[in-house]
Write a protein that holds these residues in place. Structure first.
Motif, short mmCIF file in Angstrom:
data_model
loop_
_atom_site.label_atom_id
_atom_site.label_comp_id
_atom_site.label_asym_id
_atom_site.label_seq_id
_atom_site.Cartn_x
_atom_site.Cartn_y
_atom_site.Cartn_z
N ILE A 113 47.80 8.17 -35.50
CA ILE A 113 47.44 8.23 -34.08
C ILE A 113 46.13 9.00 -33.87
O ILE A 113 45.40 8.75 -32.91
N ALA A 114 45.80 9.92 -34.78
CA ALA A 114 44.68 10.84 -34.59
C ALA A 114 43.35 10.15 -34.26
O ALA A 114 42.63 10.62 -33.37
N PRO A 115 42.96 9.04 -34.92
CA PRO A 115 41.67 8.43 -34.57
C PRO A 115 41.61 7.95 -33.12
O PRO A 115 40.53 8.01 -32.50
N LEU A 116 42.73 7.49 -32.57
CA LEU A 116 42.74 7.10 -31.16
C LEU A 116 42.53 8.31 -30.27
O LEU A 116 41.77 8.26 -29.29
N LEU A 117 43.20 9.41 -30.59
CA LEU A 117 43.04 10.63 -29.81
C LEU A 117 41.59 11.10 -29.82
O LEU A 117 41.07 11.58 -28.81
N GLN A 118 40.92 10.95 -30.95
CA GLN A 118 39.56 11.46 -31.10
C GLN A 118 38.51 10.55 -30.47
O GLN A 118 37.35 10.94 -30.34
N LEU A 121 40.17 -2.48 -35.02
CA LEU A 121 38.97 -3.30 -34.86
C LEU A 121 38.50 -3.25 -33.41
O LEU A 121 37.31 -3.05 -33.13
N ALA A 122 39.43 -3.43 -32.47
CA ALA A 122 39.06 -3.41 -31.05
C ALA A 122 38.46 -2.07 -30.65
O ALA A 122 37.48 -2.02 -29.90
N CYS A 123 39.02 -0.99 -31.17
CA CYS A 123 38.48 0.34 -30.84
C CYS A 123 37.08 0.52 -31.39
O CYS A 123 36.19 1.08 -30.72
#
Length: 336
Positions: free
Chosen positions: A200-205, A159-161
């Motif tokens: 983890i992938a969405p954070l990396l992207q 949510l924060a991202c």
């Protein structure tokens, strides 16, 4: 009034129970050294020591450790408007083994009363209500991957991202891979499974700035070359790859290089990487020319590296954190 945070740090605040050098904190508690820590909390405190306003988003138990963090954040001036409190779950204690040289390995937890730890229960709905005012002034949201290991905390992080992206707040990601947070029985040296990598992938992207250790880069990208890592992501983030005492490598705006580590007497490496991250964000925020910074990032990286080197010379992650003046004095005495 305190200045509004420029960096919001989301995630865990906990106790690092540092075992005696070469000993086991699980079986030798009398010789352990308990220190306040947790990567996002470390970064928030280090930023304030450097002079950059920060805020901490997380969840603590209503216990003695939580009270110690309340006092610490107040003393440092960290914004805690969005800090959550848990009456059921305790603040987490992490058992940290240290070898004779001060290097550490995370080896399990203490304090669980059967319902897990407070950081695992970070509540997305409560967080959503508090995020708006913080994101209105923040320039960076700093996160790691540990909240993804718990469903509630993962929802809050995601949510924060999303809200940070909508508000135009850049994401800084320190991978900070810790397998025991996902599975307490996991080998502390193991890499992420395919399912964990997918989480983890969405954070990396989304990340505009990515910091990872060399082994983390190899697990996630098949290479520890920061240029390869940056090229593998659609937004081509700035990437820093650390490797203990080996040279730090970086790729900023497609330009790559490396920087030798400072040689200092090491007491404890816990929190050195978090001090580095704080130094990096501090420099990015306070450099008057972002284009010049990206063309010549070496001074910024030396400043950040000095922050980490100074923390290595004291016990724990937070107490040894330097002021900006202390970093400049260190750099003057270690002129390249």
């Amino acid at each position: 009034m305190a200045p509004a945070p420029l960096v919001i740090c989301l995630g865990e605040a906990l106790i690092d129970r540092l075992g005696p050098h070469g000993g086991d904190p699980a079986v030798d508690p009398a010789r352990c050294d308990d220190r306040l820590g947790g990567a996002p909390a470390n970064v928030a405190c280090a930023l304030m020591r450097l002079g950059t306003p920060s805020g901490f988003l997380g969840r603590l138990g209503r216990d003695a450790i939580g009270a110690a963090f309340r006092a610490l954040f107040a003393a440092r001036g960290v914004d805690t408007a969005a800090l959550q409190w848990d009456a059921e779950r305790p603040t987490r204690i992490v058992l940290v083994r240290r070898d004779a040289s001060g290097d550490r390995q995370f080896g399990g937890f203490a304090g669980d009363r059967g319902a897990g730890f407070a950081d695992q229960a970070l509540d997305a709905s409560a967080l959503s209500a508090a995020l708006g005012p913080l994101l209105a002034t923040a320039r960076w949201l700093l996160v790691g991957t540990i909240p993804l290991a718990s469903p509630a905390a993962a929802s809050a992080l995601q949510l924060a991202c999303r809200e940070a992206a909508a508000a135009g707040v850049a994401l800084a990601l320190d991978v900070n891979w810790r397998p025991t947070f996902w599975d307490p029985a996991a080998d502390p040296a193991s890499g992420p499974t395919p399912a964990q990598s997918a989480a983890i992938a969405p954070l990396l992207q989304q990340a505009a700035l990515l910091k990872c250790a060399a082994e983390e880069a190899r697990w996630l990208f098949g290479s520890d070359d920061p240029a390869v890592v940056s090229a593998a992501l659609p937004q081509h983030p700035d990437v820093v790859v650390t490797d203990g005492g080996a040279p730090l490598r970086w790729c900023f705006s497609g330009r790559s290089g490396e920087l030798r580590a400072f040689r200092v007497p090491v007491v404890d490496t816990t929190g050195a990487g978090d001090a580095f991250t704080a130094g990096l964000l501090h420099g990015l925020l306070h450099n008057p020319s972002q284009s010049e910074l990206h063309n010549q990032p070496e001074p910024l990286l030396r400043f950040a590296s000095a922050c980490g080197a100074l923390v290595c010379q004291g016990a724990g992650a937070i107490d040894p954190q330097p002021s900006a003046n202390a970093v400049e004095a260190f750099l003057a005495s270690h002129d390249a």
